[in-house]
Write a protein that holds these residues in place. Structure first.
Motif, PDB file in Angstrom:
ATOM      1  N   LEU B  85       0.847  -1.200   0.000  1.00 30.09           N
ATOM      2  CA  LEU B  85       0.000   0.000   0.000  1.00 30.09           C
ATOM      3  C   LEU B  85       0.876   1.241   0.000  1.00 30.09           C
ATOM      4  O   LEU B  85       1.797   1.342   0.811  1.00 30.09           O
ATOM      5  N   PHE B 110      -2.503   2.325  -4.515  1.00 32.54           N
ATOM      6  CA  PHE B 110      -2.246   3.714  -4.148  1.00 32.54           C
ATOM      7  C   PHE B 110      -3.475   4.287  -3.469  1.00 32.54           C
ATOM      8  O   PHE B 110      -4.593   4.099  -3.936  1.00 32.54           O
ATOM      9  N   ILE B 111      -3.238   4.966  -2.387  1.00 28.96           N
ATOM     10  CA  ILE B 111      -4.342   5.609  -1.683  1.00 28.96           C
ATOM     11  C   ILE B 111      -4.000   7.085  -1.576  1.00 28.96           C
ATOM     12  O   ILE B 111      -3.013   7.455  -0.941  1.00 28.96           O
ATOM     13  N   ASP B 112      -4.774   7.894  -2.270  1.00 28.36           N
ATOM     14  CA  ASP B 112      -4.492   9.330  -2.309  1.00 28.36           C
ATOM     15  C   ASP B 112      -5.444  10.051  -1.383  1.00 28.36           C
ATOM     16  O   ASP B 112      -6.653  10.030  -1.583  1.00 28.36           O
ATOM     17  N   LEU B 113      -4.882  10.693  -0.392  1.00 26.49           N
ATOM     18  CA  LEU B 113      -5.706  11.383   0.589  1.00 26.49           C
ATOM     19  C   LEU B 113      -5.159  12.787   0.786  1.00 26.49           C
ATOM     20  O   LEU B 113      -3.973  13.036   0.564  1.00 26.49           O
ATOM     21  N   ASP B 118      -6.314  11.567   8.006  1.00 24.01           N
ATOM     22  CA  ASP B 118      -6.785  10.384   7.274  1.00 24.01           C
ATOM     23  C   ASP B 118      -5.616   9.482   6.909  1.00 24.01           C
ATOM     24  O   ASP B 118      -5.710   8.254   7.003  1.00 24.01           O
ATOM     25  N   TRP B 121      -4.625   7.503   9.840  1.00 19.29           N
ATOM     26  CA  TRP B 121      -5.628   6.466  10.159  1.00 19.29           C
ATOM     27  C   TRP B 121      -5.474   5.281   9.222  1.00 19.29           C
ATOM     28  O   TRP B 121      -5.440   4.125   9.648  1.00 19.29           O
ATOM     29  N   VAL B 122      -5.374   5.581   7.921  1.00 19.71           N
ATOM     30  CA  VAL B 122      -5.252   4.504   6.936  1.00 19.71           C
ATOM     31  C   VAL B 122      -3.953   3.736   7.152  1.00 19.71           C
ATOM     32  O   VAL B 122      -3.923   2.509   7.080  1.00 19.71           O
ATOM     33  N   GLU B 125      -4.369   1.380  10.061  1.00 19.36           N
ATOM     34  CA  GLU B 125      -5.206   0.234   9.696  1.00 19.36           C
ATOM     35  C   GLU B 125      -4.429  -0.723   8.793  1.00 19.36           C
ATOM     36  O   GLU B 125      -4.521  -1.939   8.919  1.00 19.36           O
ATOM     37  N   ALA B 126      -3.665  -0.142   7.860  1.00 20.58           N
ATOM     38  CA  ALA B 126      -2.924  -0.979   6.915  1.00 20.58           C
ATOM     39  C   ALA B 126      -1.822  -1.753   7.623  1.00 20.58           C
ATOM     40  O   ALA B 126      -1.586  -2.921   7.336  1.00 20.58           O
ATOM     41  N   CYS B 129      -2.812  -4.897   9.161  1.00 15.66           N
ATOM     42  CA  CYS B 129      -3.303  -5.946   8.273  1.00 15.66           C
ATOM     43  C   CYS B 129      -2.181  -6.911   7.931  1.00 15.66           C
ATOM     44  O   CYS B 129      -1.278  -6.579   7.164  1.00 15.66           O
TER      45      CYS B 129
END
Lengths: 502, 243
Positions: B85, B110-113, B118, B121-122, B125-126, B129
């Protein structure tokens, strides 16, 4: 004993009507559906216009063309009739819950105790026929005490469609023997003996009839007259995935809402698990005491029936529920469910199953529900040289790449979303720049590779090509620069910076 | 008697290292990162996976160099088929470039924030995992409490985390196991031929828990890291913990 009433519906041109609905241009044309049988193209269905010109089912296509040279021909789809009848039957569940498919071209509705809701039998049958005709299906219907009589009158009746109670015999008398759903052999024999209507033989002795035409003949006759029950194979209605939880006292606390969600999920997931299905999207509605309805929505990447996982998704949304004076009813609807793929144990891969890993899917669900699905991207390579189009977004987690990632050309680690203008000093014609100015800083170029010319795809967009240079400045930073188009006398040369190399 | 004491202390040290996520060297050298002298700076001479690394990058050039360096490490981490991630706010990383570092970019999500909150937080959480190969997060700044949360997540899941810090003004202590700074340096071609050579970086280990910080020059050459020459300078072992 309850007196039973049946409606038989006959779709005279089921397949061709359906085709006409899908292709409205066929509305005014005679056309047929055909299928090859033993090397000969045979007509399996003809529309009303074609039938009017003398074309019948079972005719060879060549013969039909001789009658109507302009006849349109389409391929028949085997199995479509059954699907269509099932769908029509499910639609008819609004009229009665007990419905059976009557292959090959009809439906049977058990309407005992339903007709009064439509204001009488005539209005009821009228409503069904009118709605179906309005949709474009050429349908005939009849109502009687037995399935056999309803079937017969729907197809062969000429006087009235509704047969009053215990009038089956009178209704059947003028009809041809084919109205009794007999075997072709028996029909042929009756024809030979000169029985053109049921009237001719209905008064004969049972033993004589059995001897000549067999037991089946008597059974059909009894079924039509109502002396024998006829079993129906019923259509099962699809029950919506819906759970509700009324509360004695209005719920106002987070804990209360959590308990409610968990209870609803447990009930829903139990059913889903039994059916081998998993939830993809769900909506929770909270009906408040003051009449307002609050709702939250979740979605998952993989079909899932795990209460804990789904609960976590809802848990993130609980803050957005405003209970105000209290919530008196919770409902949970699964709007979309999918089959669950059986999970495979990843024994050989301690690092996890990559993209197929259920834990990853659950993680992405949580992220999507917290921040919005628009924030998650995955890219696949695309056969395209233009840098912006050399990657494309994957729509789902399961998408496989269709081509390989190319490594033969240098590509920058960071790509600017939009190339930025730079000032450049460069010798002509095709040498890399000697220096460039980016954000008010002068970069002297020490080493360079290029040019790599990349043309635009003319079928997608117009514009100049780009000549890319891979350059390194005095500090060891590596950049991707390009010149847009050729040098020309009348317009200034445009140079851009497009990326940073590692 | 002093011998036994020393034995006990060395055993305790080993235990502590183990608890902190430093594995003893594996008999098979399958998942070595090829970082050579850089790896030797870590305790047990093993690059700590399942831990939190912090990388400083303030300029786009440094960000690009850092991305390249991480991609080189990811190539080894993702060899077993795991996904990765990349959480960020810039969205500038070009997936097509990762293939040069033997990373299959279609296994990178890809996580674009926009908001730093945020992103954290992501990231947390990641990192919780299991089954992910690595998590890379671009954050402006991270404080001790936030990094402690990430550290706790990493300890239970054994996922390797990389924090790219862009705001260097507010340098605060955090729980990362190592602090890196990667910058590009001029490349060299064989025999002084014209053109740009292999990507070359100055790898600075500013802080290593229980290890020896230092500065090295590395090159990405033929699908692996190649140390360019001897360690240039050695910092004092100020990061070492007193036992």
């Amino acid at each position: 004993m309850i007196r039973r009433r049946f409606v038989s519906l006959w779709f005279r041109h089921l397949m061709t009507d359906w085709m006409t609905l899908r292709h409205p241009e066929l509305h005014e044309l005679p056309f047929v559906l055909t299928t090859p049988i033993r090397g000969c193209v045979v007509i399996t269905a003809a529309n009303a216009l074609a039938e009017m010109q003398g074309i019948t089912t079972g005719m060879a296509m060549a013969d039909a063309r001789a009658i109507v040279p302009s006849l349109e021909m389409m391929d028949d789809m085997p199995g479509q009739t059954a699907k269509l009848l099932k769908a029509l039957g499910e639609w008819c569940i609004r009229y009665t819950p007990i419905i059976a498919v009557d292959m090959p071209d009809g439906l049977i509705l058990d309407i005992s105790g339903c007709a009064h809701l439509w204001g009488g039998e005539r209005a009821y049958l009228g409503a069904i026929i009118k709605t179906l005709r309005g949709k474009g299906y050429d349908v005939r219907g009849a109502m009687a005490d037995t399935i056999g009589t309803a079937w017969a009158v729907a197809r062969f009746g000429k006087i009235k469609p509704i047969i009053e109670a215990d009038q089956q015999k009178e209704a059947l008398l003028p009809l041809p023997p084919a109205a009794l759903r007999l075997e072709p052999l028996a029909l042929e024999r009756l024809q030979k003996l000169g029985f053109y209507t049921i009237q001719g033989f209905i008064g004969m002795g049972r033993s004589a009839l059995r001897r000549r035409f067999g037991q089946d003949f008597l059974m059909r006759l009894d079924q039509a007259l109502g002396n024998e029950d006829e079993p129906m194979q019923l259509l099962q209605a699809v029950e919506p995935y819906h759970e509700r939880l009324p509360c004695l006292e209005p719920i106002r606390t987070v804990t209360g809402i959590e308990i409610a969600i968990r209870k609803l999920l447990e009930a829903l997931c139990h059913r889903l698990e039994g059916e081998g299905k998993g939830l993809r999207t769900a909506t929770l509605k909270c009906y408040r005491v003051d009449g307002e309805v609050q709702q939250v929505h979740i979605g998952t990447n993989h079909a899932s029936y795990y209460v804990d996982h789904l609960f976590k998704l809802f848990e993130l949304k609980i803050v957005s529920i405003e209970p105000a004076l209290g919530i008196e009813l919770f409902t949970l609807d699964a709007l979309k469910v999918d089959d669950v793929e059986p999970e495979q144990e990843m024994l050989w891969s301690p690092a996890g199953g990559g993209l197929e890993d259920a834990r990853l899917a659950e993680l992405l669900d949580r992220i999507a529900n917290k921040t919005g699905a628009g924030s998650i991207h995955r890219y696949l390579p695309q056969e395209c040289h233009w840098p912006e189009r050399s990657i494309k977004q994957a729509k789902t987690l399961q998408d496989k790449r269709m081509t390989v990632w190319r490594t033969d050309r240098p590509r920058p680690s960071l790509l600017l979303p939009r190339p930025e203008r730079i000032e450049v000093t460069a010798p002509i014609p095709d040498y890399p720049p000697m220096l460039f100015v980016y954000k008010n800083k002068v970069h002297n170029i020490k080493k360079a590779d290029g040019p790599e010319r990349i043309e635009r795809e003319w079928w997608l967009e117009k514009g100049e090509h780009r000549d890319y240079y891979y350059v390194e400045d005095q500090d060891g930073q590596r950049y991707w620069l390009f010149r847009s188009g050729h040098y020309s006398d009348d317009q200034p040369r445009q140079w851009f910076i497009h990326g940073f190399f590692a | 008697m002093p011998d036994t004491k020393r034995d006990i202390i060395s055993k305790l040290q080993k235990d502590i290292l183990l608890w902190e996520g430093f594995k003893p060297p594996q008999p098979d050298n399958a998942d070595t990162f090829g970082l050579g002298p850089v790896e030797a700076a870590f305790p047990n001479s093993v690059f700590p996976v399942g831990a939190l690394h912090e990388l400083l990058c303030s300029t786009p050039g440094q960000a690009a160099a850092t991305a390249g360096f991480i991609a080189g490490i990811l190539g080894t981490l993702m060899k077993q088929g795991g996904a990765c991630l990349w959480i960020g706010s810039s969205g500038k990383l070009f997936p097509a470039s990762l293939s040069a570092f033997s990373v299959e970019a279609d296994r990178v999500i890809f996580i674009d924030l926009k908001k730093g909150k945020d992103i954290l937080w992501v990231t947390e959480e990641a990192l919780k995992c299991e089954g992910l190969a690595a998590v890379i997060a671009e954050v402006q700044d991270i404080n001790l409490a936030q990094s402690r949360r990430l550290q706790l997540a990493v300890e239970s899941s054994k996922v390797t985390g990389f924090i790219l810090r862009t705001d260097l003004q507010k340098s605060k202590t955090n729980t990362s196991v190592a602090r890196w700074r990667i910058s590009s340096i001029p490349s060299e071609t064989e025999g002084g031929l014209p053109g740009v050579g292999f990507p070359r970086w100055q790898v600075e280990l500013l802080k290593v828990r229980n290890g020896n910080p230092g500065v090295w020059k590395m090159e990405w050459n033929g699908g692996r890291f190649v140390p360019v020459d001897e360690k240039v300078t050695a910092y004092e072992t100020w990061g070492r913990r007193a036992v």
